[in-house]
Design a protein around this motif. Structure first.
Motif, PDB file in Angstrom:
ATOM      1  N   PRO A 243       2.786   9.226  -1.604  1.00 64.26           N
ATOM      2  CA  PRO A 243       1.523   8.780  -2.188  1.00 64.26           C
ATOM      3  C   PRO A 243       1.078   9.676  -3.331  1.00 64.26           C
ATOM      4  CG  PRO A 243       1.405   8.673   0.200  1.00 64.26           C
ATOM      5  CD  PRO A 243       2.690   9.366  -0.133  1.00 64.26           C
ATOM      6  N   LYS A 244       0.423   9.090  -4.306  1.00 61.81           N
ATOM      7  CA  LYS A 244      -0.004   9.834  -5.500  1.00 61.81           C
ATOM      8  C   LYS A 244      -0.866  11.041  -5.122  1.00 61.81           C
ATOM      9  CE  LYS A 244      -0.937  10.031 -10.089  1.00 61.81           C
ATOM     10  NZ  LYS A 244      -1.735   8.969 -10.714  1.00 61.81           N
ATOM     11  N   SER A 245      -1.703  10.912  -4.110  1.00 66.54           N
ATOM     12  CA  SER A 245      -2.565  12.035  -3.716  1.00 66.54           C
ATOM     13  C   SER A 245      -1.737  13.208  -3.205  1.00 66.54           C
ATOM     14  CB  SER A 245      -3.558  11.584  -2.642  1.00 66.54           C
ATOM     15  OG  SER A 245      -2.878  11.132  -1.475  1.00 66.54           O
TER      16      SER A 245
ATOM     17  N   TYR B   2       5.538   1.886  -8.814  1.00 63.29           N
ATOM     18  CA  TYR B   2       4.809   3.041  -8.276  1.00 63.29           C
ATOM     19  C   TYR B   2       5.555   4.341  -8.605  1.00 63.29           C
ATOM     20  CZ  TYR B   2       1.635   5.443  -5.043  1.00 63.29           C
ATOM     21  OH  TYR B   2       0.673   6.273  -4.498  1.00 63.29           O
TER      22      TYR B   2
ATOM     23  N   ASN C 182       4.536   7.719 -10.755  1.00 62.35           N
ATOM     24  CA  ASN C 182       4.627   9.080 -10.218  1.00 62.35           C
ATOM     25  C   ASN C 182       5.431   9.989 -11.139  1.00 62.35           C
ATOM     26  OD1 ASN C 182       3.031   8.592  -8.006  1.00 62.35           O
ATOM     27  ND2 ASN C 182       4.659   8.833  -6.488  1.00 62.35           N
TER      28      ASN C 182
ATOM     29  N   ASN D 155       0.829  -1.202   0.000  1.00 63.19           N
ATOM     30  CA  ASN D 155       0.000   0.000   0.000  1.00 63.19           C
ATOM     31  C   ASN D 155       0.869   1.260   0.000  1.00 63.19           C
ATOM     32  OD1 ASN D 155      -2.018   1.863   0.160  1.00 63.19           O
ATOM     33  ND2 ASN D 155      -2.577   1.418   2.292  1.00 63.19           N
TER      34      ASN D 155
ATOM     35  N   ASP E  34      -0.115   3.988  -1.221  1.00 64.71           N
ATOM     36  CA  ASP E  34      -1.026   5.135  -1.132  1.00 64.71           C
ATOM     37  C   ASP E  34      -1.289   5.555   0.308  1.00 64.71           C
ATOM     38  OD1 ASP E  34      -1.536   5.443  -3.929  1.00 64.71           O
ATOM     39  OD2 ASP E  34      -2.818   3.675  -3.855  1.00 64.71           O
TER      40      ASP E  34
END
Length: 405
Positions: A379-381, A302, A306, A3, A5
């Motif tokens: 994290p992408k957010s 990941y 990004n 995870n 994220d």
């Protein structure tokens, strides 16, 4: 399966990332205030990750905790060497002798010591610029002069100026070259042809070379790391520095692998270096090498995404920025010279105007004005919000400038 994220609160853990940014970036104390609260900042600066260390590593630490005694410790067990050597063989098809391996509580302390051990007071340290600032500091703290060979820069792409490098390497007072492989901050993965040209110049001038390969596992999926020691298999005046710190987010564990081929230098190291290691750090590093391969591959996927997202976002919202996806590291090196004057303090601008903490080109010795370095290991957010704020701040600045004129 993993995870990446997840958003983890690192405040009040004595983390440099959250609790030490004032002193490191701005050389200020806690009285320095911003329009943003500390918890409101998007942190894209210091080179550690916002991702949890993998469970297999944490489990390795727990197993060591269960032994319940944490006395004076060094790497004695062959199992540690076997784990590290197997990692290097699997990832880079590179082997070395167990006798070469010594331990350090970080690559930076090793650089400081090695420059002292290798050079005389009137000799010089050579490195490529822009450069990780601690290459310069390794010269400074030992009262050695340093020499910079600026990389060639064309349309956002870096390459080695071999003519300039050879000229500076030929100075009889230049006796050591600190090499960043892969390169920080540009993210270049040096190709075999480039490494062979460097090796030829190094050998011709009998230079000592320290190859800092701290980012060697954090490559885009289409890239391959080549250790300098693989290109120079018999050159004795070569030291290689590798560590699990960047790869597995273990920088605070302070453990690094230093491979010293020269017997005399190794003897000096063993006699003068404070030669103890943290028991939990050894356990963490060994578990990472033994069981962390799959996690690293997922991490690389990941990070690749990004980087792809960053390139598309900047192209749309800051079209005059020059940015090529870094071949290695989790650090984006972005040229904003079309938007700022060379003397603008970019970390200060983005902290005050965007609530984003980042590092500017002023932190990379020279040949780096107008650049920012963004840590994309988040994290992408978080990345999306950081890029949004950065682009809005720059575009607002230029709108205000245009209206003012």
């Amino acid at each position: 399966m993993y995870n990446f994220d997840e958003i983890i609160d690192r405040r009040h853990t004595n983390a440099m990332n959250t609790d030490g940014f004032r002193s490191y970036i701005f050389h200020a104390d806690d009285s320095m205030t911003f329009p943003y609260k500390d918890e409101e900042f998007i942190r894209m600066w210091v080179a550690d990750m916002e991702f949890a260390t993998p469970d297999v590593v944490i489990d390795g630490i727990r197993e060591r905790l269960d032994k319940r005694i944490f006395g004076y410790t060094r790497v004695f067990e062959k199992s540690y060497f076997d784990a590290f050597a197997a990692w290097c063989k699997r990832r880079y098809d590179w082997t070395f002798e167990r006798e070469e391996l010594v331990m350090s509580n970080g690559v930076i302390p090793a650089l400081y010591e090695l420059v002292d051990y290798i050079t005389k007071p009137d000799e010089k340290v050579l490195f490529l610029t822009p450069s990780y600032a601690y290459f310069k500091y390794a010269a400074d703290v030992n009262h050695r002069d340093y020499v910079c060979s600026d990389l060639l820069y064309e349309d956002g792409r870096y390459s080695i100026d071999f003519e300039d490098f050879e000229k500076k390497a030929a100075d009889e007072k230049t006796t050591i070259f600190i090499f960043c492989n892969p390169h920080n901050p540009s993210g270049r993965v040096w190709k075999e042809e480039e490494l062979k040209k460097l090796a030829e110049i190094i050998e011709k001038n009998n230079l000592w070379v320290i190859s800092d390969e701290i980012h060697c596992d954090l490559l885009r999926k289409d890239q391959q790391h080549i250790p300098l020691g693989k290109v120079m298999p018999t050159y004795q005046c070569l030291v290689t520095a590798m560590t699990p710190s960047k790869t597995f987010n273990l920088a605070g564990m302070m453990i690094s692998n230093i491979l010293i081929r020269d017997e005399e230098l190794k003897e000096i190291w063993l006699n003068r270096h404070y030669n103890f290691d943290h028991p939990l750090s050894i356990a963490a590093a060994q578990a990472a090498y033994e069981k962390g391969y799959d996690w690293v591959e997922a991490l690389r996927d990941y990070l690749d995404e990004n980087f792809r997202f960053t390139k598309e976002y900047l192209a749309e919202h800051l079209p005059k920025a020059k940015f090529h996806i870094s071949e290695a590291t989790y650090l984006a090196w972005v040229d904003l010279n079309e938007y700022f004057e060379p003397d603008e303090h970019l970390p200060m601008f983005f902290a005050y105007k965007a609530g984003v903490l980042l590092e500017g080109g002023n932190m990379f010795v020279q040949h780096s004005d107008g650049f920012i370095r963004l840590n994309l290991a988040c994290p992408k957010s978080v990345l999306a919000e950081g890029l949004k704020r950065i682009c809005e701040a720059v575009n607002t600045k230029h709108t205000e400038k245009y209206l003012g004129e």
